[in-house]
Design a protein around this motif. Structure first.
Motif, PDB file in Angstrom:
ATOM      1  N   ILE A 138       0.844  -1.194   0.000  1.00 35.27           N
ATOM      2  CA  ILE A 138       0.000   0.000   0.000  1.00 35.27           C
ATOM      3  C   ILE A 138       0.881   1.246   0.000  1.00 35.27           C
ATOM      4  O   ILE A 138       0.685   2.164  -0.772  1.00 35.27           O
ATOM      5  N   GLY A 185      -2.684  -2.083   7.020  1.00 32.25           N
ATOM      6  CA  GLY A 185      -3.526  -2.199   5.831  1.00 32.25           C
ATOM      7  C   GLY A 185      -3.879  -3.635   5.502  1.00 32.25           C
ATOM      8  O   GLY A 185      -5.014  -3.942   5.146  1.00 32.25           O
ATOM      9  N   VAL A 214      -6.142   3.505  -3.409  1.00 29.11           N
ATOM     10  CA  VAL A 214      -5.770   3.912  -2.052  1.00 29.11           C
ATOM     11  C   VAL A 214      -4.488   4.727  -2.082  1.00 29.11           C
ATOM     12  O   VAL A 214      -4.381   5.772  -1.418  1.00 29.11           O
ATOM     13  N   GLU A 232      -5.201   8.267  -3.393  1.00 24.03           N
ATOM     14  CA  GLU A 232      -5.890   9.098  -2.411  1.00 24.03           C
ATOM     15  C   GLU A 232      -4.967   9.487  -1.256  1.00 24.03           C
ATOM     16  O   GLU A 232      -5.043  10.606  -0.751  1.00 24.03           O
TER      17      GLU A 232
END
Length: 118
Positions: free
Chosen positions: A12, A31, A108, A111
């Motif tokens: 991530i 995550g 993700v 963002e």
């Protein structure tokens, strides 16, 4: 992700965030644990439903002592049905989620970059 590498990076927080490796590893661990929550919910629901079937079966057996064998059979059938539903839900989750996982991780990342101005 390196251009020569065809395999997608499933971290991530990758190298593009310029975070220390230890912090990135800790955030990635959180995550990954979060991604496992649907399976935990399915298993918790399975155990709670088994417990509920036992409680209801015992209450019916006390209320109708002559039907004890019938209530045991019905409770066992309901437990089997619950296990089959949980297994099917896990199977569907495992077969439908993986193709979307790399795209979801990329969303993700995008963002997070917006939120943290990276």
């Amino acid at each position: 992700m390196k251009p020569k590498d065809k395999k997608r990076d499933l971290k991530i927080i990758d190298d593009s965030f310029d975070l220390p490796e230890v912090i990135a590893a800790m955030i990635n661990l959180v995550g990954y644990v979060t991604m496992a929550l649907p399976f935990a919910v399915i298993l918790i629901g399975l155990f709670l439903s088994m417990w509920g079937v036992d409680q209801v079966g015992d209450a019916i057996a006390v209320a109708l002592p002559d039907w004890h064998t019938v209530t045991d059979g019905v409770a066992t059938g309901v437990k089997l049905l619950v296990v089959l539903m949980a297994a099917r839900t896990i199977f569907v989750t495992l077969t439908t989620l993986p193709p979307f996982l790399p795209d979801f991780i990329e969303i993700v990342r995008r963002e997070l970059r917006k939120d943290f101005d990276f």
